[in-house]
Scaffold this motif. Structure first.
Motif, short mmCIF file in Angstrom:
data_model
loop_
_atom_site.label_atom_id
_atom_site.label_comp_id
_atom_site.label_asym_id
_atom_site.label_seq_id
_atom_site.Cartn_x
_atom_site.Cartn_y
_atom_site.Cartn_z
N MET A 44 0.83 -1.21 0.00
CA MET A 44 0.00 0.00 0.00
C MET A 44 0.86 1.26 0.00
N VAL A 45 1.98 1.22 0.72
CA VAL A 45 2.91 2.36 0.72
C VAL A 45 3.37 2.64 -0.72
N ALA A 46 3.68 1.58 -1.45
CA ALA A 46 4.10 1.73 -2.85
C ALA A 46 2.96 2.28 -3.71
N ASP A 47 1.74 1.74 -3.51
CA ASP A 47 0.59 2.20 -4.29
C ASP A 47 0.28 3.67 -4.04
N ALA A 48 0.62 4.17 -2.85
CA ALA A 48 0.40 5.58 -2.52
C ALA A 48 1.46 6.48 -3.13
N GLY A 49 2.45 5.89 -3.81
CA GLY A 49 3.49 6.67 -4.49
C GLY A 49 4.67 7.01 -3.62
N LEU A 50 4.81 6.36 -2.47
CA LEU A 50 5.90 6.65 -1.55
C LEU A 50 7.10 5.77 -1.84
N ARG A 51 8.28 6.32 -1.62
CA ARG A 51 9.52 5.64 -2.00
C ARG A 51 10.14 4.85 -0.85
N TYR A 52 9.92 5.31 0.40
CA TYR A 52 10.54 4.65 1.55
C TYR A 52 9.73 4.90 2.80
N PHE A 53 10.00 4.09 3.83
CA PHE A 53 9.37 4.29 5.13
C PHE A 53 10.39 4.03 6.23
N LEU A 54 10.07 4.54 7.44
CA LEU A 54 10.91 4.30 8.62
C LEU A 54 10.22 3.31 9.53
N THR A 55 11.00 2.42 10.09
CA THR A 55 10.50 1.47 11.08
C THR A 55 11.55 1.33 12.18
N ASP A 56 11.23 0.55 13.20
CA ASP A 56 12.20 0.40 14.27
C ASP A 56 13.31 -0.56 13.86
N GLY A 57 14.43 -0.51 14.59
CA GLY A 57 15.59 -1.30 14.21
C GLY A 57 15.33 -2.78 14.12
N HIS A 58 14.57 -3.34 15.07
CA HIS A 58 14.39 -4.78 15.03
C HIS A 58 13.47 -5.21 13.89
N GLY A 59 12.71 -4.27 13.32
CA GLY A 59 11.95 -4.59 12.11
C GLY A 59 12.86 -4.91 10.94
N ILE A 60 14.05 -4.33 10.95
CA ILE A 60 15.06 -4.65 9.93
C ILE A 60 15.92 -5.83 10.37
N LEU A 61 16.35 -5.84 11.61
CA LEU A 61 17.28 -6.89 12.07
C LEU A 61 16.67 -8.29 11.97
N TYR A 62 15.35 -8.39 12.12
CA TYR A 62 14.69 -9.70 12.04
C TYR A 62 13.96 -9.90 10.72
#
Length: 529
Positions: free
Chosen positions: A199-217
């Motif tokens: 949905m973020v992509a469909d809204a035309g957005l290029r990137y988002f921020l999340t918390d560190g463990h959202g990336i680490l895991y």
């Protein structure tokens, strides 16, 4: 030689609090305090950097509720009155403390500060959104968006249309106010669930921020951890928060804001001045409140409020400069070490609530001013960057699926779903079901069209994560409960009236005047995807 990048990200957000039906509501002062203590001091720092040729870079979210309030004539008028009262009080303080040299010195400091706030406020014709946009147009700030009302998206995922409305309404509102499409989004509470990126992509957005463990895991495990973004399968990039740099600034225990020289937040003359003297500047019902004039410093971690020593802004500024140097040094060491491991330029993403700088940590804007100057003049290990600029320079990244996460307590959804606030979700879910149902209707006349759009506004306002957050923190709980109930009651009446074909035009007009956010909202945004 630049070995990597540091990206400061400030999240500027306040819930939509606007009460034209009342002469005074204490919670409206959240905005007035943030203007005086955070937004204007940040703009003054940015102007100074621009004047001195420092090409600073910072990413900053400005949420739709905040933008709406900053541009609202009623709230602008009320802020004028609030600031005038502050200026009147501090002038009295200067006279009142004629025989106390230190307090008079501090009163003089506040007189100068509030006058500078007044000058900037009037120079931009009371429109701080235009002021921030000026620095976006110059390339210094990359302003990004957030959910329409900061709704907690993982707890809406069973109704994708409700999530889509939070994203789409926010993007449309951003374009109306900034004249361009946003590049990125600060997910409300940095809360992510798998599939949201589509949905973020469909809204035309290029990137988002999340918390560190959202990336680490994430799956597969990202090779570079949080020190490089990952690309999702939808093509949207995800940036994770760096724990080390966050803790240095956030933590009141080991972070900078706990230094003895800094101003004590919890000791305000609104609670300590003689009652008859301070009465014209507190609540109309005679209850005391913070007025924004504070004369004491933190002093020590063990000092009680009665044992605090007097504050001195000179030494506090010196400490802020020292802390900016320390932050710069640590990021340089971090970037150099990571570059050696990664064999490519890392990025250290340091996101914070904007209101930390100035409101909670009075010296925060000074710290940022010093940091940008020192990073520009005194080192060449890293560059300060926008997240969008980094993606342009480093277009090749690992593809992974982020992990469900938030930046709240324990890292998931517990802070927004617990025994203090769980009662709200059956109502919000029923509201989403009914709004999806209403979205399929075609209005029979303009009155029904207005009612359908107002129903969308009321549901969006009820979904604000701020209300659940406040219920969990235990402060201002009656207000958060009242706001949730009032929006859902208005929504339910609108739903019932629309279904019955009997919209109450007089009542609708009053509600439109109170909850006037998103004047161009289209209820069809809730139609099945």
């Amino acid at each position: 030689m630049t070995l990597g990048y540091v990206a400061l990200v400030l999240h500027a957000h306040l819930p939509f609090v606007r009460h034209p039906e009342s002469d005074y509501v204490l919670e409206e002062e959240w905005l007035y305090e943030a203007i005086t203590e955070t937004y204007v001091p940040l703009l003054r720092a940015f102007e100074g950097l621009e004047r001195d040729g420092v090409d600073f870079k910072i990413t900053m979210s400005m949420t739709p509720p905040l933008v709406s309030m900053l541009r609202d004539p009623l709230l602008q008028d009320r802020y004028d009155q609030h600031l005038a009262q502050l200026q009147e009080l501090v002038e009295k303080e200067y006279v009142h403390n004629e025989f106390n040299g230190h307090l008079r010195y501090l009163a003089e400091h506040y007189i100068k500060e509030f006058q500078e706030v007044r000058e900037l406020w009037e120079r931009y014709d009371r429109d701080l959104v235009t002021a921030f946009k000026k620095f976006q147009d110059s390339g210094n700030i990359d302003i990004i968006t957030c959910g329409a009302t900061h709704g907690y998206l993982p707890l809406m995922k069973m109704y994708p249309q409700a999530v889509w409305a939070q994203l789409k309404v926010a993007v449309d509102h951003y374009e109306e106010n900034f004249g361009r499409a946003p590049k990125g989004i600060w997910l409300p509470e940095c809360a992510y669930y798998e599939g949201l990126e589509r949905m973020v992509a469909d809204a035309g957005l290029r990137y988002f921020l999340t918390d560190g463990h959202g990336i680490l895991y994430a799956r597969p495990r990202p090779r570079f951890g949080t020190y490089a973004p990952i690309f999702t399968e939808a093509g949207v990039a995800a940036f994770g928060r760096d724990h080390e740099s966050s803790q240095q600034v956030w933590s009141s225990e080991v972070g900078y804001p706990g230094a003895a020289e800094y101003r004590e937040f919890y000791k305000d003359i609104g609670w300590e001045a003689d009652y008859d003297y301070i009465k014209p500047y507190i609540m109309p019902n005679g209850q005391r409140k913070n007025v924004g004039i504070k004369y004491h410093k933190i002093t020590s971690r063990t000092a009680g409020l009665s044992d605090k020593a007097l504050y001195d802004p000179y030494w506090a500024r010196e400490k802020a400069a020292e802390h900016a140097t320390n932050f710069m040094f640590n990021r340089g060491q971090q970037v150099a070490y990571l570059n050696g491991l990664m064999q490519r330029p890392p990025i250290v993403v340091s996101p914070y609530d904007a209101e930390l700088f100035g409101h909670w940590w009075y010296e925060g804007p000074w710290f940022l001013d010093f940091l940008f100057r020192k990073a520009w003049f005194d080192q060449n290990t890293f560059q300060m960057t926008h997240l969008s600029d980094y993606l342009q320079k480093q277009p090749t990244q690992q593809v992974c699926r982020p992990s469900q996460s938030s930046w709240g307590y324990k890292g998931f959804h517990e802070y927004w779903l617990n025994d203090t606030n769980a009662w709200i979700y059956p109502h919000l879910h029923k509201g989403a079901e009914r709004m999806i149902e209403l979205s399929k209707l075609e209005p029979s006349d303009e009155l029904e069209w207005r009612a359908l759009n107002q129903a969308a506004r009321e549901l969006l306002l009820a979904q604000s994560s701020d209300w659940a957050f406040i219920m969990r923190t235990g402060t201002m709980v009656p207000y958060a409960v009242r706001r949730t109930r009032s929006h859902m009651m208005r929504f339910t009446k609108l739903y019932d009236d629309i279904r019955a074909g009997k919209v109450d035009s007089g009542w609708l007009q009053k509600v439109e005047a109170i909850d006037n956010i998103f004047p161009n909202v289209n209820y069809r945004v809730y139609r099945p995807l």
